[in-house]
Design a protein around this motif. Structure first.
Motif, PDB file in Angstrom:
ATOM      1  N   SER A 127      36.789  30.577  36.932  1.00  0.00           N
ATOM      2  CA  SER A 127      35.430  31.082  36.742  1.00  0.00           C
ATOM      3  C   SER A 127      35.279  32.475  37.342  1.00  0.00           C
ATOM      4  CB  SER A 127      34.415  30.122  37.372  1.00  0.00           C
ATOM      5  OG  SER A 127      34.470  28.864  36.763  1.00  0.00           O
ATOM      6  N   PHE A 128      35.870  32.693  38.497  1.00  0.00           N
ATOM      7  CA  PHE A 128      35.766  34.013  39.122  1.00  0.00           C
ATOM      8  C   PHE A 128      36.463  35.074  38.281  1.00  0.00           C
ATOM      9  CE2 PHE A 128      37.317  37.350  41.964  1.00  0.00           C
ATOM     10  CZ  PHE A 128      36.125  37.735  42.576  1.00  0.00           C
ATOM     11  N   ILE A 129      37.648  34.757  37.790  1.00  0.00           N
ATOM     12  CA  ILE A 129      38.371  35.720  36.945  1.00  0.00           C
ATOM     13  C   ILE A 129      37.589  35.992  35.659  1.00  0.00           C
ATOM     14  CG2 ILE A 129      40.471  36.071  35.596  1.00  0.00           C
ATOM     15  CD1 ILE A 129      41.958  34.434  37.726  1.00  0.00           C
ATOM     16  N   GLY A 130      37.107  34.930  35.021  1.00  0.00           N
ATOM     17  CA  GLY A 130      36.360  35.111  33.778  1.00  0.00           C
ATOM     18  C   GLY A 130      35.074  35.883  33.973  1.00  0.00           C
ATOM     19  N   ALA A 131      34.331  35.601  35.061  1.00  0.00           N
ATOM     20  CA  ALA A 131      33.072  36.308  35.305  1.00  0.00           C
ATOM     21  C   ALA A 131      33.317  37.789  35.580  1.00  0.00           C
ATOM     22  CB  ALA A 131      32.337  35.658  36.479  1.00  0.00           C
ATOM     23  N   THR A 132      34.376  38.087  36.352  1.00  0.00           N
ATOM     24  CA  THR A 132      34.686  39.493  36.638  1.00  0.00           C
ATOM     25  C   THR A 132      35.118  40.221  35.376  1.00  0.00           C
ATOM     26  OG1 THR A 132      35.402  38.824  38.855  1.00  0.00           O
ATOM     27  CG2 THR A 132      36.067  41.008  38.088  1.00  0.00           C
ATOM     28  N   TYR A 133      35.947  39.586  34.572  1.00  0.00           N
ATOM     29  CA  TYR A 133      36.413  40.147  33.298  1.00  0.00           C
ATOM     30  C   TYR A 133      35.205  40.496  32.415  1.00  0.00           C
ATOM     31  CZ  TYR A 133      40.016  40.561  29.610  1.00  0.00           C
ATOM     32  OH  TYR A 133      40.881  41.021  28.664  1.00  0.00           O
ATOM     33  N   LYS A 134      34.298  39.550  32.262  1.00  0.00           N
ATOM     34  CA  LYS A 134      33.138  39.746  31.390  1.00  0.00           C
ATOM     35  C   LYS A 134      32.172  40.780  31.959  1.00  0.00           C
ATOM     36  CE  LYS A 134      33.451  35.045  29.596  1.00  0.00           C
ATOM     37  NZ  LYS A 134      32.836  33.694  29.554  1.00  0.00           N
ATOM     38  N   LEU A 135      32.034  40.819  33.293  1.00  0.00           N
ATOM     39  CA  LEU A 135      31.135  41.787  33.913  1.00  0.00           C
ATOM     40  C   LEU A 135      31.620  43.212  33.668  1.00  0.00           C
ATOM     41  CD1 LEU A 135      28.752  42.485  35.816  1.00  0.00           C
ATOM     42  CD2 LEU A 135      30.372  42.249  37.719  1.00  0.00           C
ATOM     43  N   VAL A 136      32.906  43.455  33.882  1.00  0.00           N
ATOM     44  CA  VAL A 136      33.455  44.793  33.650  1.00  0.00           C
ATOM     45  C   VAL A 136      33.298  45.188  32.196  1.00  0.00           C
ATOM     46  CG1 VAL A 136      35.576  46.155  33.703  1.00  0.00           C
ATOM     47  CG2 VAL A 136      35.055  44.601  35.594  1.00  0.00           C
ATOM     48  N   TRP A 137      33.535  44.247  31.303  1.00  0.00           N
ATOM     49  CA  TRP A 137      33.414  44.557  29.865  1.00  0.00           C
ATOM     50  C   TRP A 137      31.958  44.850  29.499  1.00  0.00           C
ATOM     51  CZ3 TRP A 137      37.634  45.078  26.756  1.00  0.00           C
ATOM     52  CH2 TRP A 137      37.376  45.309  25.405  1.00  0.00           C
ATOM     53  N   ASP A 138      31.030  44.098  30.058  1.00  0.00           N
ATOM     54  CA  ASP A 138      29.606  44.352  29.802  1.00  0.00           C
ATOM     55  C   ASP A 138      29.234  45.783  30.175  1.00  0.00           C
ATOM     56  OD1 ASP A 138      29.104  41.860  28.815  1.00  0.00           O
ATOM     57  OD2 ASP A 138      28.286  41.055  30.679  1.00  0.00           O
ATOM     58  N   LEU A 139      29.560  46.161  31.396  1.00  0.00           N
ATOM     59  CA  LEU A 139      29.089  47.434  31.933  1.00  0.00           C
ATOM     60  C   LEU A 139      29.821  48.616  31.310  1.00  0.00           C
ATOM     61  CD1 LEU A 139      28.776  46.505  35.715  1.00  0.00           C
ATOM     62  CD2 LEU A 139      27.014  46.420  33.952  1.00  0.00           C
ATOM     63  N   LYS A 140      31.117  48.496  31.146  1.00  0.00           N
ATOM     64  CA  LYS A 140      31.898  49.649  30.695  1.00  0.00           C
ATOM     65  C   LYS A 140      31.977  49.761  29.177  1.00  0.00           C
ATOM     66  CE  LYS A 140      34.599  53.200  31.176  1.00  0.00           C
ATOM     67  NZ  LYS A 140      34.042  54.486  31.653  1.00  0.00           N
ATOM     68  N   MET A 141      32.260  48.662  28.506  1.00  0.00           N
ATOM     69  CA  MET A 141      32.517  48.722  27.068  1.00  0.00           C
ATOM     70  C   MET A 141      31.259  48.471  26.246  1.00  0.00           C
ATOM     71  SD  MET A 141      35.639  49.565  27.014  1.00  0.00           S
ATOM     72  CE  MET A 141      35.885  49.402  25.245  1.00  0.00           C
ATOM     73  N   ASP A 142      30.549  47.382  26.543  1.00  0.00           N
ATOM     74  CA  ASP A 142      29.384  47.039  25.725  1.00  0.00           C
ATOM     75  C   ASP A 142      28.218  47.987  25.971  1.00  0.00           C
ATOM     76  OD1 ASP A 142      30.701  44.976  24.534  1.00  0.00           O
ATOM     77  OD2 ASP A 142      29.920  43.432  25.853  1.00  0.00           O
ATOM     78  N   TRP A 143      27.992  48.363  27.221  1.00  0.00           N
ATOM     79  CA  TRP A 143      26.863  49.224  27.559  1.00  0.00           C
ATOM     80  C   TRP A 143      27.256  50.687  27.708  1.00  0.00           C
ATOM     81  CZ3 TRP A 143      24.021  45.880  31.836  1.00  0.00           C
ATOM     82  CH2 TRP A 143      23.553  44.717  31.232  1.00  0.00           C
ATOM     83  N   GLY A 144      28.536  50.972  27.871  1.00  0.00           N
ATOM     84  CA  GLY A 144      28.978  52.362  27.983  1.00  0.00           C
ATOM     85  C   GLY A 144      28.627  53.023  29.303  1.00  0.00           C
ATOM     86  N   PHE A 145      28.381  52.235  30.348  1.00  0.00           N
ATOM     87  CA  PHE A 145      28.022  52.810  31.643  1.00  0.00           C
ATOM     88  C   PHE A 145      29.269  53.298  32.379  1.00  0.00           C
ATOM     89  CE2 PHE A 145      23.983  49.960  31.980  1.00  0.00           C
ATOM     90  CZ  PHE A 145      23.389  50.736  30.990  1.00  0.00           C
ATOM     91  N   PHE A 146      29.034  53.979  33.506  1.00  0.00           N
ATOM     92  CA  PHE A 146      30.088  54.559  34.331  1.00  0.00           C
ATOM     93  C   PHE A 146      30.950  55.527  33.512  1.00  0.00           C
ATOM     94  CE2 PHE A 146      29.011  50.435  36.180  1.00  0.00           C
ATOM     95  CZ  PHE A 146      28.695  50.816  37.480  1.00  0.00           C
ATOM     96  N   ASP A 147      30.265  56.311  32.698  1.00  0.00           N
ATOM     97  CA  ASP A 147      30.936  57.318  31.887  1.00  0.00           C
ATOM     98  C   ASP A 147      31.272  58.530  32.758  1.00  0.00           C
ATOM     99  OD1 ASP A 147      31.986  58.691  29.798  1.00  0.00           O
ATOM    100  OD2 ASP A 147      30.071  59.200  28.865  1.00  0.00           O
ATOM    101  N   LYS A 148      32.405  59.162  32.484  1.00  0.00           N
ATOM    102  CA  LYS A 148      32.802  60.336  33.258  1.00  0.00           C
ATOM    103  C   LYS A 148      31.837  61.495  33.047  1.00  0.00           C
ATOM    104  CE  LYS A 148      37.724  59.182  33.110  1.00  0.00           C
ATOM    105  NZ  LYS A 148      39.072  59.623  32.671  1.00  0.00           N
ATOM    106  N   ASN A 149      31.250  61.567  31.869  1.00  0.00           N
ATOM    107  CA  ASN A 149      30.324  62.661  31.550  1.00  0.00           C
ATOM    108  C   ASN A 149      28.882  62.196  31.696  1.00  0.00           C
ATOM    109  OD1 ASN A 149      32.573  64.279  30.809  1.00  0.00           O
ATOM    110  ND2 ASN A 149      32.582  63.320  28.785  1.00  0.00           N
ATOM    111  N   ASP A 150      28.576  61.535  32.805  1.00  0.00           N
ATOM    112  CA  ASP A 150      27.234  61.006  32.970  1.00  0.00           C
ATOM    113  C   ASP A 150      26.209  62.076  33.348  1.00  0.00           C
ATOM    114  OD1 ASP A 150      28.159  61.517  35.491  1.00  0.00           O
ATOM    115  OD2 ASP A 150      28.057  59.457  36.210  1.00  0.00           O
TER     116      ASP A 150
END
Length: 777
Positions: free
Chosen positions: A567-590
């Motif tokens: 559960s911890f691995i899956g939650a962390t995996y999904k959290l990173v994907w949510d923020l970085k890939m799905d939402w596009g946050f933490f962009d270098k050109n922010d």
């Protein structure tokens, strides 16, 4: 209404950056007047006039930059419209020729059939000798037919009929696709025409305000010199194209019926209006909910036992009603999502590739959701009362589920049937994910299903309960045998398979997108995210199945710790994907949007940071389940806590939808696509109609275009030798476009128009390097 509000209400969201910056120019004038106030107090008109002259130097440079930008973009879209018009026009000719050819063949077949019958009929009505001869000949023909090789005659006839049906079906499909392409192209032309009007009105308004504030006529003079003669204002080509489309569509595709043609080409209101009847019904249902909610609470608080002193079946009611509650709540939250997207300018209609002329508004979503909520509360109230009076209470939840299914599968053209059928088609593609190309709507719906895993878990209980547990005549009787799949390990396996289904749908979609694109990232990496869901569900099932062996010491169960790690691995995996890939946050050109991305749509950064914090909390809220194993007294509330987890996940998905669609919208804005591109393949394979546009609706959905450049496609085509772009001379920079289109009527005129348009823009772009260069998309 002020023009600034009118402009913001009527802009095309994907072209937002290409409109006149009316608010910025208005703010510039206001600041200039404020800074000139000391000169007005001193009554020194000369100094004040000199100050305004210095301001005008900067202001008119800004106006010229805006005018160049608008001219450049208008020329690009006009050139794109001319290319698409040529393709559509010749496709319409091909479709019409194929239709006439098919009708001629049908008439020819019928004309050759009737004379034969007439001859036979006439022969049988003559004298006796002649009729005898005809009968002998018919007998001879029958014997010859019997002796003929049937294995050769029958297959040929079947093949010919099959080919005719396939050709007719293909021509019908081509005709429907062509109509859709024409309607979308017509919408694009109207948006481009609106673009011309809004920008010219913006210049006229702001320059008029300039002259009023500065007490001068320099703004009017500049407008007459630069705006009144600008190509985006003087060009009447868009109006001509609109008339040509209406004429060709009416004559070719609607057989001269102009009323039917204009109904098909009807452009939806640029500012979406709500139906008063729908608004009334939403208010009515909300009012009913305000009465039903306290009624249910009062009944639940006061009725604990039935008249026969048996306790009410609250646990069974929880399992039978919680899934439908989550579904209805999800519909209401999607309605609120649509409202947020519409008010913020996120073009969900284009992203989901739905019909802009006929789709559900946010109020219609709320109408469906609140109506189903009214039925849910009525059903739950009926369950409480029928339980109290011992009168078959379990009919109520079954009836409510039946009503939902009847509403969804209702075949009549009522109750938003087009929207329902669109949903069913999309759901069918999700279920059959490996066998269909995946679009944005497909994987978006798949993600919604992953947030409804509790529903799939309850399916097993619902089926087994109504087969084995409920007694229809003695209310609380139970069957001694629950069946193979409703008890023990088979029950756990069935629940596990059902809960894995949503993750499997998305896993299969990712594999299909990898198959179509051959891109390991992001598709295989995304597939790994959903594969981690398999591991979480599987280990949780093992924990539940072996829990009976560790009743005294549940913390000694080894599968508990395996489940915690998964559960911890899956939650962390999904959290990173949510923020970085799905939402596009933490962009270098922010830039100024720290930890976010360069562009944001919603008005406050607080929403974004709150969403990040909320997503982190909701992704790890499963830890509460761990503490429940160390507090055995909490185990009796596990079902209620599971329902609360389901509500939290629905709310998390509600927030996720906002930023996922925003990210997709901003990526699409990089291509300035305002309408759907309906890809049409020619009926005739003699001509190679090569599309010059980078289609939005590729097999992997609306792809991420953040790092892409708008001229990538043209560069690829140049390398392939399909398009030749040369610059003749350095003075006029004439752009000559040679394409592999076949010789066609008026093709020279179209190329001349393109060259003239691009030459004008090339001269405009050479003066100011800030706007984007003219590109052939």
């Amino acid at each position: 209404m002020k023009f600034a509000e009118h402009l913001s209400a009527h802009v095309t969201p994907e072209w937002n950056s290409q409109y006149i910056r009316y608010d910025d120019m208005k703010e510039l004038l206001a600041q200039s007047v404020a800074k000139a106030q000391p000169y007005a107090d001193e009554s020194d008109n000369i100094l004040r006039e000199q100050f305004f002259l210095r301001v005008d130097e900067h202001f008119f440079q800004y106006c010229e930059k805006e005018s160049t930008k608008i001219n450049t973009f208008f020329a690009e879209k006009l050139a794109e419209a001319l290319r698409r018009w040529e393709t559509l026009k010749h496709e319409a000719v091909h479709v019409e020729q194929a239709r006439r050819h098919g009708s001629h063949r049908t008439n020819a077949t019928s004309s050759t059939t009737h004379p034969t019958n007439d001859q036979n009929t006439g022969a049988t009505t003559t004298d006796g000798n002649k009729s005898t001869t005809v009968k002998r000949r018919s007998i001879h023909v029958e014997e010859h037919d019997i002796m003929a090789p049937l294995t050769r005659v029958l297959p040929e006839r079947l093949i010919e009929r099959t080919r005719e049906k396939q050709t007719q079906r293909l021509q019908y499909r081509k005709r429907i696709d062509l109509k859709l392409a024409f309607s979308e192209f017509y919408l694009m032309l109207v948006l481009l025409q609106n673009y011309q009007t809004l920008n010219f009105t913006g210049f006229r308004k702001i320059l008029k305000k300039h002259d009023k504030l500065f007490q001068t006529t320099r703004g009017e003079e500049w407008r007459k010199l630069h705006v009144d003669s600008a190509p985006f204002h003087t060009s009447k080509r868009v109006d001509q194209l609109i008339n040509d489309v209406e004429t060709l569509y009416t004559d070719t595709l609607e057989s001269g019926n102009r009323a039917r043609a204009m109904k098909r080409l009807r452009v939806p209101p640029l500012e979406e209006k709500q139906s008063p009847a729908v608004t009334f019904r939403v208010g009515l249902f909300v009012g009913m909910l305000c009465l039903l909610l306290p009624t249910v609470i009062a009944l639940g608080a006061n009725l604990h036992d039935s008249q026969s002193t048996k306790p009410l079946a609250w646990r069974q009611a929880l399992f039978l009603y919680r899934s439908t509650f989550l579904i209805v709540l999800h519909i209401v939250l999607i309605g609120i999502n649509v409202y947020g997207w519409s008010t913020s300018g996120v073009n969900h209609v284009l992203i989901f590739e739905i019909d802009p002329r006929n789709h559900l508004t946010y109020q219609q979503f709320l109408e469906i959701g609140t109506f189903l909520f009214v039925l849910w509360f009525l059903s739950f109230t009926g369950f409480i009362l029928s339980s109290y009076y011992d009168f078959h209470p379990f009919i109520q939840p079954l009836s409510f589920v039946t009503l939902i299914l009847l509403f969804l599968f209702n075949p009549t053209p009522t109750l938003y049937h087009q929207a329902r059928f669109w949903f069913l088609r999309t759901l069918g593609r999700v279920i059959c994910a490996p066998f269909y190309r995946v679009g944005f709507a497909d994987f978006w719906l798949g993600d919604q299903l992953t947030s409804l895993e509790l529903i799939f878990f309850d399916i097993e209980y619902f089926i087994c309960f109504y087969i084995y547990d409920v007694g229809w005549w003695p209310v609380y009787s139970e069957s001694p045998n629950r069946g193979l799949l409703c008890d023990g390990w088979p029950k756990i396996v069935l629940q596990t398979v059902l809960m894995i289904l949503p993750s499997w749908f998305r896993f299969a979609q990712c594999l299909r997108r990898y198959h179509d694109t051959k891109q390991k990232f992001p598709h295989l990496v995304n597939a790994g995210k959903y594969a981690s869901g398999f591991l979480v569900i599987g280990t949780n099932s093992l924990r539940r199945a072996t829990a009976i062996n560790f009743l005294d010491e549940p913390t000694l169960n080894p599968f508990l710790y395996v489940w915690m790690g998964a559960s911890f691995i899956g939650a962390t995996y999904k959290l990173v994907w949510d923020l970085k890939m799905d939402w596009g946050f933490f962009d270098k050109n922010d830039n100024e949007n720290k930890f976010l991305r360069d562009q944001i749509v919603y008005p406050s950064k607080f929403y974004y940071y709150a969403a990040i914090l909320g997503d982190i909390i909701f992704r790890y809220i499963w830890i509460i389940n761990v503490f429940m194993h160390f507090r055995t007294h909490s185990a009796e509330y596990a079902d209620v806590i599971g329902f609360i987890f389901g509500l939290i996940e629905i709310f998390r998905r509600f927030i996720w939808n906002y930023f996922r669609l925003e990210n997709e919208h901003l990526n699409n804005c990089g291509e300035f696509r305002a309408v759907r591109d309906i890809s049409i393949a020619p009926l005739s394979i003699v001509f190679d109609h090569t599309t010059l546009e980078d289609m939005m609706d590729k097999e992997n959905g609306i792809r991420n275009r953040r790092n892409g450049k708008r001229h990538n496609l043209i560069n690829e085509e140049i390398k392939k030798g399909k398009i030749l772009v040369t610059n003749e001379g350095s003075d006029n920079e004439t752009v000559i476009v040679n394409t592999p289109f076949p010789p066609m009527a008026h093709s020279t005129q179209i190329v001349d128009e393109l060259n003239t348009t691009l030459t004008i823009v090339s001269s405009l772009s050479s003066d100011d390097p800030s706007p984007d260069p003219v590109l052939i998309q």
